[in-house]
Design a protein around this motif. Structure first.
Motif, short mmCIF file in Angstrom:
data_model
loop_
_atom_site.label_atom_id
_atom_site.label_comp_id
_atom_site.label_asym_id
_atom_site.label_seq_id
_atom_site.Cartn_x
_atom_site.Cartn_y
_atom_site.Cartn_z
N MET A 44 0.84 -1.20 0.00
CA MET A 44 0.00 0.00 0.00
C MET A 44 0.87 1.25 0.00
SD MET A 44 -3.07 1.04 2.63
CE MET A 44 -1.99 1.17 4.05
N THR A 45 1.89 1.26 0.84
CA THR A 45 2.80 2.41 0.95
C THR A 45 3.59 2.60 -0.35
OG1 THR A 45 2.97 2.01 3.32
CG2 THR A 45 4.67 3.41 2.32
N MET A 46 4.12 1.50 -0.88
CA MET A 46 4.89 1.59 -2.13
C MET A 46 4.04 2.11 -3.27
SD MET A 46 7.05 -1.98 -2.01
CE MET A 46 7.73 -1.78 -3.65
N ALA A 50 4.58 5.40 -5.59
CA ALA A 50 4.79 5.26 -7.04
C ALA A 50 3.64 5.84 -7.86
CB ALA A 50 4.99 3.78 -7.38
N GLY A 51 2.62 6.35 -7.22
CA GLY A 51 1.48 6.88 -7.96
C GLY A 51 0.56 5.81 -8.51
N ALA A 52 0.61 4.62 -7.95
CA ALA A 52 -0.26 3.51 -8.35
C ALA A 52 -1.44 3.42 -7.38
CB ALA A 52 0.55 2.21 -8.37
N ASP A 53 -2.29 2.43 -7.55
CA ASP A 53 -3.48 2.26 -6.73
C ASP A 53 -3.12 1.52 -5.43
OD1 ASP A 53 -5.87 1.45 -5.51
OD2 ASP A 53 -6.84 0.94 -7.40
N GLU A 162 11.36 0.46 -9.30
CA GLU A 162 12.21 1.55 -8.81
C GLU A 162 11.90 1.85 -7.35
OE1 GLU A 162 15.29 3.94 -8.65
OE2 GLU A 162 14.79 2.78 -10.45
N VAL A 163 10.62 1.92 -7.00
CA VAL A 163 10.25 2.19 -5.61
C VAL A 163 10.74 1.06 -4.71
CG1 VAL A 163 7.89 1.22 -5.73
CG2 VAL A 163 8.41 3.04 -4.09
N GLY A 164 10.74 -0.16 -5.20
CA GLY A 164 11.26 -1.28 -4.43
C GLY A 164 12.75 -1.17 -4.18
N ARG A 165 13.49 -0.76 -5.21
CA ARG A 165 14.94 -0.59 -5.05
C ARG A 165 15.27 0.56 -4.09
NH1 ARG A 165 14.60 -2.39 -10.41
NH2 ARG A 165 14.36 -0.29 -11.27
N THR A 166 14.47 1.62 -4.16
CA THR A 166 14.66 2.75 -3.23
C THR A 166 14.44 2.30 -1.79
OG1 THR A 166 13.99 4.35 -4.90
CG2 THR A 166 13.81 5.04 -2.59
N LEU A 167 13.37 1.57 -1.55
CA LEU A 167 13.08 1.10 -0.19
C LEU A 167 14.09 0.05 0.26
CD1 LEU A 167 9.20 1.03 -0.20
CD2 LEU A 167 10.71 2.58 1.06
N LEU A 168 14.55 -0.77 -0.66
CA LEU A 168 15.58 -1.76 -0.32
C LEU A 168 16.83 -1.07 0.23
CD1 LEU A 168 16.54 -4.75 -0.41
CD2 LEU A 168 17.46 -4.22 -2.68
#
Length: 189
Positions: A44-46, A50-53, A162-168
């Motif tokens: 939900m946070t990611m 990322a501007g997704a749902d 990309e959002v996953g790599r940033t959070l990683l």
């Protein structure tokens, strides 16, 4: 089966221990329900970042391990020997057969989206699944840094967004116990 039966069956995930951590001889073995809760929160946070749902991503993440109520938790080594998508689809169909039509179609549709991995929300939910495991590794293997690094690197290699790599990277540089002193030291409000 009834709707109540469906809820009781989903409750079995609270008693289903994630099996992959046994390979690491990890003492802190979470349940599938523990994992799914934090995975949904991460997704939900990611998605919001990322501007997704966010609601769709959270729903996909929440449902991604529902078949494990019947199949048990299957770590990556086990899955290598199984035709996983077929049993996953069949279990979801069986689990939802007695639900009211709107609920049945919603859950089946979200499960199909998870399997297809053809939307940004599905990709985010998959990365959230991995990131939740990365967090668990960081929390549970602090006393075994070499094993923690190997698991971290293994899991990190599958992050796709990309959002996953940033959070990683943020997870890599933030310790599991860093949050609470900051929360205590910060004035309320």
């Amino acid at each position: 089966m009834s709707t109540a039966d469906f809820f009781y069956e989903a409750g079995a995930l609270k008693r289903t221990t994630r099996s992959g951590w046994a390979l690491a001889r990890m003492a802190n073995r979470e349940s599938v329900a523990d994992h799914s809760f934090r995975t949904a929160l991460i997704a939900m946070t990611m998605a919001a970042m990322a501007g997704a749902d966010p609601d769709r991503a959270a729903a996909l993440a929440l449902l991604h391990d529902l078949p494990e109520a019947r199949l048990g938790d299957m770590h990556h080594l086990t899955r290598r020997y199984l035709d996983e998508p077929k049993p996953f689809r069949q279990v979801i169909e069986d689990q939802t057969a007695a639900l009211p039509p709107a609920a049945r179609e919603l859950i089946r549709g979200r499960a199909a989206q998870w399997l297809a991995q053809d939307s940004v929300e599905a990709l985010i939910a998959r990365d959230a699944d991995v990131l939740e495991s990365v967090l668990h590794v960081r929390e549970s293997l602090a006393e075994r840094p070499e094993l923690q690094r190997r698991w971290f690197d293994y899991l990190a290699a599958s992050i796709e967004t990309e959002v996953g790599r940033t959070l990683l990277e943020e997870i890599r540089t933030t310790g599991p116990d860093d949050w609470w002193p900051r929360a205590v030291d910060r004035p309320p409000g």
